[in-house]
Design a protein around this motif. Structure first.
Motif, mmCIF file in Angstrom:
data_model
loop_
_atom_site.group_PDB
_atom_site.id
_atom_site.type_symbol
_atom_site.label_atom_id
_atom_site.label_comp_id
_atom_site.label_asym_id
_atom_site.label_seq_id
_atom_site.Cartn_x
_atom_site.Cartn_y
_atom_site.Cartn_z
ATOM 1 N N GLU A 1 5.458 -1.899 -14.477
ATOM 2 C CA GLU A 1 5.780 -2.123 -13.072
ATOM 3 C C GLU A 1 5.155 -1.065 -12.167
ATOM 4 O O GLU A 1 4.741 -1.357 -11.043
ATOM 5 N N ALA A 2 5.096 0.171 -12.647
ATOM 6 C CA ALA A 2 4.471 1.236 -11.864
ATOM 7 C C ALA A 2 2.990 0.935 -11.636
ATOM 8 O O ALA A 2 2.440 1.229 -10.566
ATOM 9 N N ALA A 3 2.336 0.347 -12.632
ATOM 10 C CA ALA A 3 0.925 -0.020 -12.482
ATOM 11 C C ALA A 3 0.758 -1.093 -11.420
ATOM 12 O O ALA A 3 -0.166 -1.037 -10.586
ATOM 13 N N HIS A 4 1.658 -2.093 -11.426
ATOM 14 C CA HIS A 4 1.615 -3.120 -10.378
ATOM 15 C C HIS A 4 1.767 -2.485 -9.006
ATOM 16 O O HIS A 4 1.042 -2.820 -8.061
ATOM 17 N N PHE A 5 2.725 -1.573 -8.884
ATOM 18 C CA PHE A 5 2.987 -0.939 -7.596
ATOM 19 C C PHE A 5 1.766 -0.149 -7.116
ATOM 20 O O PHE A 5 1.313 -0.309 -5.973
ATOM 21 N N CYS A 6 1.220 0.687 -7.982
ATOM 22 C CA CYS A 6 0.094 1.538 -7.598
ATOM 23 C C CYS A 6 -1.135 0.709 -7.216
ATOM 24 O O CYS A 6 -1.723 0.908 -6.146
ATOM 25 N N CYS A 7 -1.520 -0.224 -8.073
ATOM 26 C CA CYS A 7 -2.718 -1.011 -7.800
ATOM 27 C C CYS A 7 -2.527 -1.911 -6.583
ATOM 28 O O CYS A 7 -3.454 -2.100 -5.785
ATOM 29 N N GLY A 8 -1.337 -2.460 -6.417
ATOM 30 C CA GLY A 8 -1.065 -3.269 -5.240
ATOM 31 C C GLY A 8 -1.192 -2.452 -3.967
ATOM 32 O O GLY A 8 -1.783 -2.894 -2.969
ATOM 33 N N TYR A 9 -0.651 -1.262 -4.002
ATOM 34 C CA TYR A 9 -0.731 -0.382 -2.830
ATOM 35 C C TYR A 9 -2.171 0.030 -2.564
ATOM 36 O O TYR A 9 -2.632 0.010 -1.416
ATOM 37 N N TRP A 10 -2.902 0.406 -3.611
ATOM 38 C CA TRP A 10 -4.299 0.804 -3.447
ATOM 39 C C TRP A 10 -5.160 -0.348 -2.946
ATOM 40 O O TRP A 10 -6.178 -0.126 -2.286
ATOM 41 N N CYS A 11 -4.758 -1.584 -3.255
ATOM 42 C CA CYS A 11 -5.514 -2.756 -2.805
ATOM 43 C C CYS A 11 -5.079 -3.233 -1.415
ATOM 44 O O CYS A 11 -5.586 -4.240 -0.916
ATOM 45 N N GLY A 12 -4.141 -2.533 -0.817
ATOM 46 C CA GLY A 12 -3.741 -2.849 0.553
ATOM 47 C C GLY A 12 -2.696 -3.939 0.707
ATOM 48 O O GLY A 12 -2.526 -4.481 1.801
ATOM 49 N N LEU A 13 -1.973 -4.277 -0.357
ATOM 50 C CA LEU A 13 -0.944 -5.306 -0.248
ATOM 51 C C LEU A 13 0.316 -4.729 0.404
ATOM 52 O O LEU A 13 0.745 -3.628 0.053
ATOM 53 N N PRO A 14 0.929 -5.461 1.337
ATOM 54 C CA PRO A 14 2.142 -4.968 1.999
ATOM 55 C C PRO A 14 3.361 -5.050 1.078
ATOM 56 O O PRO A 14 3.491 -6.003 0.303
ATOM 57 N N ILE A 15 4.231 -4.066 1.150
ATOM 58 C CA ILE A 15 5.436 -4.044 0.327
ATOM 59 C C ILE A 15 6.529 -4.867 1.019
ATOM 60 O O ILE A 15 6.880 -4.620 2.159
ATOM 61 N N GLY B 1 9.680 -5.881 -0.771
ATOM 62 C CA GLY B 1 11.019 -5.515 -1.227
ATOM 63 C C GLY B 1 10.971 -4.555 -2.385
ATOM 64 O O GLY B 1 9.944 -4.378 -3.037
ATOM 65 N N TYR B 2 12.115 -3.917 -2.625
ATOM 66 C CA TYR B 2 12.230 -2.930 -3.700
ATOM 67 C C TYR B 2 13.612 -3.091 -4.313
ATOM 68 O O TYR B 2 14.607 -3.206 -3.596
ATOM 69 N N SER B 3 13.673 -3.130 -5.638
ATOM 70 C CA SER B 3 14.961 -3.307 -6.301
ATOM 71 C C SER B 3 14.961 -2.610 -7.646
ATOM 72 O O SER B 3 13.905 -2.235 -8.170
ATOM 73 N N VAL B 4 16.139 -2.427 -8.195
ATOM 74 C CA VAL B 4 16.294 -1.838 -9.518
ATOM 75 C C VAL B 4 17.060 -2.832 -10.373
ATOM 76 O O VAL B 4 18.198 -3.199 -10.058
ATOM 77 N N GLU B 5 16.418 -3.309 -11.448
ATOM 78 C CA GLU B 5 17.038 -4.269 -12.350
ATOM 79 C C GLU B 5 17.045 -3.695 -13.761
ATOM 80 O O GLU B 5 16.002 -3.305 -14.283
ATOM 81 N N ASN B 6 18.232 -3.661 -14.347
ATOM 82 C CA ASN B 6 18.380 -3.113 -15.703
ATOM 83 C C ASN B 6 17.803 -1.702 -15.813
ATOM 84 O O ASN B 6 17.197 -1.337 -16.823
ATOM 85 N N GLY B 7 17.981 -0.938 -14.734
ATOM 86 C CA GLY B 7 17.518 0.432 -14.746
ATOM 87 C C GLY B 7 16.032 0.607 -14.503
ATOM 88 O O GLY B 7 15.514 1.716 -14.598
ATOM 89 N N ILE B 8 15.325 -0.479 -14.149
ATOM 90 C CA ILE B 8 13.885 -0.423 -13.918
ATOM 91 C C ILE B 8 13.593 -0.739 -12.460
ATOM 92 O O ILE B 8 14.039 -1.759 -11.932
ATOM 93 N N ALA B 9 12.849 0.150 -11.802
ATOM 94 C CA ALA B 9 12.462 -0.084 -10.415
ATOM 95 C C ALA B 9 11.347 -1.126 -10.355
ATOM 96 O O ALA B 9 10.408 -1.099 -11.146
ATOM 97 N N LYS B 10 11.459 -2.052 -9.409
ATOM 98 C CA LYS B 10 10.444 -3.088 -9.243
ATOM 99 C C LYS B 10 10.141 -3.262 -7.764
ATOM 100 O O LYS B 10 11.019 -3.123 -6.922
ATOM 101 N N VAL B 11 8.893 -3.587 -7.456
ATOM 102 C CA VAL B 11 8.461 -3.775 -6.078
ATOM 103 C C VAL B 11 7.857 -5.162 -5.920
ATOM 104 O O VAL B 11 7.118 -5.636 -6.786
ATOM 105 N N GLU B 12 8.181 -5.813 -4.827
ATOM 106 C CA GLU B 12 7.629 -7.133 -4.519
ATOM 107 C C GLU B 12 6.699 -7.003 -3.318
ATOM 108 O O GLU B 12 7.049 -6.399 -2.309
ATOM 109 N N PHE B 13 5.513 -7.573 -3.447
ATOM 110 C CA PHE B 13 4.541 -7.515 -2.358
ATOM 111 C C PHE B 13 4.632 -8.776 -1.503
ATOM 112 O O PHE B 13 4.888 -9.872 -2.021
ATOM 113 N N GLY B 14 4.423 -8.610 -0.211
ATOM 114 C CA GLY B 14 4.542 -9.725 0.722
ATOM 115 C C GLY B 14 3.198 -10.287 1.138
ATOM 116 O O GLY B 14 2.405 -9.605 1.790
#
Length: 207
Positions: free
Chosen positions: A76-90, A92-105
């Motif tokens: 999930e951290a890889a998705h977040f980093c590459c999405g951000y570096w590629c200019g995708l807008p964030i 939402g952000y949530s924590v499921e089963n102790g894991i942080a996840k980010v959704e791009f809009g």
């Protein structure tokens, strides 16, 4: 010689999966076979066993020595980093089963060519990160299905050949981004593991 076998075998297998299997299954397997050569070149050039491990994990083989939480967190951290570096807008952000996840809009009904390119890199980044770190990509099938959805939601038609090119291109660029910015990526992995806020994760990437 190993590279020739990988490229040739993947090409034949990809074509066969499209020609002989139902559309959804064939397309998914085609993406897997299209991805294998670029993973072999960018990740496993010094350790060809990585590619064999990746194939085994797609088939569902058991992965020993890595906890699910550790693998998912890095994925999930890889998705977040590459999405951000590629200019995708964030979105939402949530924590499921102790894991942080980010959704791009993004407007998933009419994706532009630029968005398709950015999402191709982002979708494959989790798979690439797993292969680079653990030698196996347990999350491969999920990422490839996500990529297939991206292609379907493109405003412009993307044919089978172009899809394979985008798959290879996306995997290569994800690998390059994670390698180039490895220090920041590792910091974000730790931030996700400790469930830090999205603002803290963004601050790491912008520091």
């Amino acid at each position: 010689m190993a590279t020739i076998y990988v490229l040739g075998g993947s090409t034949v297998a990809g074509i066969a999966s499209l020609a002989l299997l139902p559309p959804n299954i064939g397309a998914t397997l085609c993406y897997v076979f299209a991805l294998l050569p670029i993973l072999f070149l960018s990740v496993g050039s010094s350790a060809p066993g990585y590619i064999a491990n990746a194939i085994s994990s797609v088939r569902g083989d058991v992965d020993d020595g890595v906890t699910p939480q550790e693998r998912i967190c890095r994925h999930e951290a890889a998705h977040f980093c590459c999405g951000y570096w590629c200019g995708l807008p964030i979105k939402g952000y949530s924590v499921e089963n102790g894991i942080a996840k980010v959704e791009f809009g993004v407007n998933t009904q009419q994706l532009t060519a630029t968005e398709v390119a950015a999402l191709s890199v982002t979708a494959l980044s989790g798979l690439v990160a797993e292969a680079q770190t653990f030698g196996k990509a347990v999350g491969a099938e999920s990422d490839l299905l996500t990529l297939e959805m991206v292609f379907r939601q493109s405003a412009d038609f993307i044919g089978a050949a172009a899809q394979q090119d985008l798959t290879r291109w996306g995997a290569l660029n994800a690998a390059l981004l994670l390698k180039e910015h490895n220090a920041k990526y590792e910091q974000v992995v730790q931030a996700f593991a400790s469930q830090q806020s999205v603002e803290d994760c963004v601050a790491i990437l912008e520091s």
